[in-house]
Scaffold this motif. Structure first.
Motif, short mmCIF file in Angstrom:
data_model
loop_
_atom_site.label_atom_id
_atom_site.label_comp_id
_atom_site.label_asym_id
_atom_site.label_seq_id
_atom_site.Cartn_x
_atom_site.Cartn_y
_atom_site.Cartn_z
N GLY A 76 53.08 -18.15 -7.88
CA GLY A 76 51.59 -17.47 -7.23
C GLY A 76 51.91 -17.34 -5.56
N PHE A 77 50.69 -16.96 -4.76
CA PHE A 77 50.89 -16.36 -3.95
C PHE A 77 51.71 -17.47 -3.04
CE2 PHE A 77 47.20 -13.53 -5.34
CZ PHE A 77 48.11 -12.36 -5.32
N ASN A 78 50.94 -18.57 -3.35
CA ASN A 78 51.35 -19.93 -1.93
C ASN A 78 52.62 -19.78 -2.34
OD1 ASN A 78 48.58 -19.66 -1.74
ND2 ASN A 78 47.70 -21.53 -1.81
N GLY A 79 53.24 -20.07 -3.29
CA GLY A 79 54.69 -20.08 -3.61
C GLY A 79 55.58 -19.50 -2.78
N VAL A 80 55.29 -18.18 -2.49
CA VAL A 80 55.72 -17.29 -1.80
C VAL A 80 55.42 -17.27 -0.27
CG1 VAL A 80 56.27 -15.08 -1.59
CG2 VAL A 80 55.71 -15.23 -3.94
N PHE A 81 54.60 -17.44 -0.14
CA PHE A 81 54.51 -17.49 1.37
C PHE A 81 55.27 -18.94 1.98
CE2 PHE A 81 50.17 -15.56 0.31
CZ PHE A 81 50.92 -13.65 0.71
N ILE A 82 54.96 -20.30 0.91
CA ILE A 82 55.97 -20.75 1.37
C ILE A 82 57.20 -21.03 1.70
CG2 ILE A 82 56.24 -23.67 1.14
CD1 ILE A 82 53.00 -23.45 0.06
N THR A 83 57.54 -19.79 0.64
CA THR A 83 59.31 -19.57 0.85
C THR A 83 59.49 -19.04 1.66
OG1 THR A 83 59.29 -19.78 -1.89
CG2 THR A 83 61.48 -18.71 -0.73
#
Length: 184
Positions: free
Chosen positions: A157-164
């Protein structure tokens, strides 16, 4: 063919380009999720690059006053990390403009400093080949970022990418901070 300082700068620069490209495959979809449209997506990207360009004029003059330019990679990396986390909390299109402003400032801190550091370590008779490696890093970092972003958003999801993106930027800043000054 490449000295240690250039190798390190290619690695750190590659991670900068990688994180910048991770939103490419899904940017318009994400903008739609927070209530924006194609115009909003374009405006947010334009804000980032306009601010990056404008702020680079002033920030780079300030950076010239310092001997240890690498500290600006640290400051810019931390600011980018914060900006990337901001995407998690964005709920309205105006938030994207604010995040783009923050990321534009961060990039204006990072890119001139990174280019200056690389220039200082380029060897005269190998300059074209060594700058060629910088171009490889930009291209491959961007390609890998887009590829990773596309796959990651599918599975995390989006949040997984942003956290990465945030964590990679922060790690990059810490690596530069902890590096012995004599290397860069």
């Amino acid at each position: 063919m490449i000295n240690k300082a250039l190798s390190i700068l290619i690695y750190t620069g590659g991670t900068i380009y990688l994180t910048a490209a991770m939103t490419g495959p899904f940017w318009a979809i994400y903008v739609d999720k927070v209530g924006g449209d194609f115009e909003t997506a374009g405006i947010a990207v334009a804000i980032l690059f306009f601010i990056r360009g404008l702020a680079s004029i002033f920030i780079s003059k300030y950076e010239n006053r310092f001997k240890e330019t690498e500290y600006f990679l640290v400051v810019g990396g931390i600011l980018r990390s914060i900006g990337f986390l901001g995407y998690i909390f964005a709920t309205e299109p105006i938030h994207l403009g604010l995040i783009s402003f923050i990321l534009g400032i961060a990039d204006a801190i990072i890119y001139p400093a990174a280019d200056a550091l690389f220039s200082r370590h380029v060897e005269k008779k190998k300059d074209v080949a060594q700058w060629g490696w910088w171009e490889v890093m930009e291209s491959w970092g961007t390609a890998l970022g887009a590829l990773a972003g596309g796959f990651m958003v599918t599975y995390f999801g989006f949040n997984g990418v942003f956290i990465t993106m945030s964590v990679v930027s922060l790690i990059n800043a810490v690596v530069v901070l902890l590096m012995p000054r004599r290397i860069l």
